[in-house]
Design a protein around this motif. Structure first.
Motif, PDB file in Angstrom:
ATOM      1  N   SER A   6     -10.252  -1.457  -7.040  1.00 25.90           N
ATOM      2  CA  SER A   6     -10.036  -0.132  -6.460  1.00 25.90           C
ATOM      3  C   SER A   6     -10.544  -0.099  -5.022  1.00 25.90           C
ATOM      4  O   SER A   6     -11.461  -0.833  -4.657  1.00 25.90           O
ATOM      5  N   ALA A   7      -9.926   0.767  -4.233  1.00 20.12           N
ATOM      6  CA  ALA A   7     -10.302   0.951  -2.828  1.00 20.12           C
ATOM      7  C   ALA A   7     -10.848   2.363  -2.653  1.00 20.12           C
ATOM      8  O   ALA A   7     -10.211   3.332  -3.073  1.00 20.12           O
ATOM      9  N   LEU A  53     -14.052  -2.001  -1.058  1.00 20.43           N
ATOM     10  CA  LEU A  53     -13.187  -2.602  -2.061  1.00 20.43           C
ATOM     11  C   LEU A  53     -14.064  -3.167  -3.171  1.00 20.43           C
ATOM     12  O   LEU A  53     -15.060  -3.846  -2.899  1.00 20.43           O
ATOM     13  N   SER A 109      -2.407  -1.102   8.944  1.00 25.42           N
ATOM     14  CA  SER A 109      -1.832  -0.053   8.105  1.00 25.42           C
ATOM     15  C   SER A 109      -0.555   0.453   8.743  1.00 25.42           C
ATOM     16  O   SER A 109      -0.299   0.231   9.930  1.00 25.42           O
ATOM     17  N   ASP A 140      -1.311   4.286   5.541  1.00 27.02           N
ATOM     18  CA  ASP A 140      -1.059   3.701   4.225  1.00 27.02           C
ATOM     19  C   ASP A 140      -1.295   2.190   4.251  1.00 27.02           C
ATOM     20  O   ASP A 140      -0.880   1.501   5.201  1.00 27.02           O
ATOM     21  N   VAL A 190      -5.107   2.211  -4.559  1.00 32.04           N
ATOM     22  CA  VAL A 190      -5.358   2.935  -3.314  1.00 32.04           C
ATOM     23  C   VAL A 190      -4.810   4.344  -3.497  1.00 32.04           C
ATOM     24  O   VAL A 190      -3.599   4.531  -3.630  1.00 32.04           O
TER      25      VAL A 190
END
Length: 426
Positions: free
Chosen positions: A156-157, A170, A236, A241, A261
């Motif tokens: 997971s971020a 992270l 990004s 994103d 994310v």
């Protein structure tokens, strides 16, 4: 004699015979994965030594790299049954090595083969599981690939503190390694989901982050922090994103898992200013090469400045400042697979480059280290960031980035510089 040794040292296969691969696809919780695609790829290189990247492995249409004589192609696909089982049957000519040797009785050299299952839950198709390479032999015509079970990484971020700390967190579950005592190694990749941005690759092993490691988190997972400014600015899409992935290898299989994310990287650009560069040089065996005002400091890591003095270090004379983010981005390093980039700072305001080069190692403090290729063949980056709410940052007058050998063959040299990036609080 060299050609004869190669022919005798590699197995030959019958181009008209049938060769098979069987196995079972399982989800992370161990349940069978029904009706998922399983792909068979083959690859080869002029040197017979190069391996594909994970990006090549998971691509819809895998592509090689003519510049280094590397090739990869999709052989065939199949789909699993309701029980997750699959079986491939191919002719020897399908898995033969193009340009390989042939024997007097019509046998041909086989290419290296891998089986790949892309995670059906990843819409970008950049994650999943794949086998180590296999080379078929006549006496070993059926390959039992075993149970290919997805990795339960829980990756997971967390970007919630980015505007405060300047960091992206992270975290992920360590890979299972059975009784092995070898520390796990991981490869993190971050880029815009569109695929139109540069790709940031971070390699780490369980250990000190200053030495290029990933540290244990309080949750029992592993964690690594990245610069929010650098990821937003360079890696990004326009609205922040990102797509982030973690790669790990078990003794039997190789895995790539996608980080969850849930939000874009926040726009932190107003909270960072570039540190003024009063001098920037590539230092090597020839005359020092002045990089100030070139593509090495134009704010765009997609451009690169060619280095012509076999540089082993980059030196930057900084306006004395508190550093928040810094590094060398998207640069080309000869023998990168056996190299590390070591990032160091000195608080001393050396009078000139000659004095900085003459300074002993005690006058430099290491703040980061990145090893191995990342992103593309011979491409390397090293990137560090510091929590602005703690006393972790560094006040520096000079920075240097050294390319050092990581125990392999060949002396690493910096051949092209993508971007020397150094930032501070406004």
């Amino acid at each position: 004699m060299a050609g004869l040794a190669t022919a005798c040292g590699n197995p030959a296969i019958d181009p008209n015979a049938t060769y098979a691969a069987v196995g079972t696809a399982l989800s992370a919780d161990g349940t069978p994965m029904a009706d998922v695609e399983v792909r068979m790829l083959k690859y080869w290189s002029d040197s017979r030594l190069l391996e594909p990247t994970t990006e090549q492995i998971f691509a819809d249409a895998p592509r090689g790299d003519d510049a280094v004589g590397f090739n990869i192609e999709l052989v065939t696909t199949t789909r699993t049954g309701m029980d997750g089982a699959f079986r491939f049957e191919v002719l020897g000519e399908d898995i033969s090595l193009p340009g390989g040797y042939s024997t007097a009785d019509g046998l041909v050299e086989g290419a290296k083969v891998v089986l790949v299952i892309r995670d059906p839950n990843d819409t970008l198709k950049r994650s999943g599981i794949y086998t180590y390479q296999k080379t078929f032999m006549r006496a070993d015509a059926e390959w039992g690939a075993g149970q290919l079970q997805m990795w339960d990484s829980a990756a997971s971020a967390d970007f919630s503190d980015a505007l405060t700390t300047g960091l992206l967190r992270l975290s992920w579950n360590a890979i299972e390694r059975g009784s092995s005592q070898v520390k796990n190694k991981y490869r993190i990749s971050v880029e815009g989901p569109s695929g139109n941005t540069p790709r940031l690759i971070i390699r780490c092993n369980e250990g000190d982050v200053v030495e290029g490691g990933c540290s244990p988190a309080g949750t029992g997972q592993l964690e690594r922090y990245l610069s929010a400014f650098s990821v937003y600015s360079f890696y990004s899409d326009a609205n922040g994103d990102v797509a982030a992935y973690i790669q790990a290898n078990s003794p039997n299989y190789r895995f790539v898992s996608r980080f969850t994310v849930t939000e874009p990287v926040p726009d932190i650009t107003a909270m960072r200013d570039p540190v003024g560069l009063e001098g920037l040089w590539a230092v090597g065996t020839g005359a020092d090469q002045d990089l100030l005002g070139t593509r090495a400091d134009d704010g765009d890591p997609k451009t690169r400045e060619t280095i012509n003095n076999m540089a082993t270090a980059i030196y930057a004379d900084l306006e004395l400042a508190e550093i928040t983010d810094s590094g060398l981005l998207n640069s080309l390093v000869k023998n990168a697979e056996n190299a590390c980039l070591v990032l160091e700072f000195s608080v001393t305001n050396f009078a000139d480059l000659t004095a900085a080069k003459a300074a002993g190692d005690a006058m430099w403090t290491q703040k980061g280290k990145a090893c191995g290729e990342n992103g593309a063949r011979n491409e390397m980056s090293t990137l560090v960031s510091f929590d602005t709410t703690a006393s972790e940052s560094v006040v520096a007058g000079w920075m240097r980035i050294r390319a050092v050998n990581d125990g392999g063959v060949g002396t690493p040299t910096i051949d092209e510089v993508g971007e020397v990036a150094v930032y501070t609080l406004p």
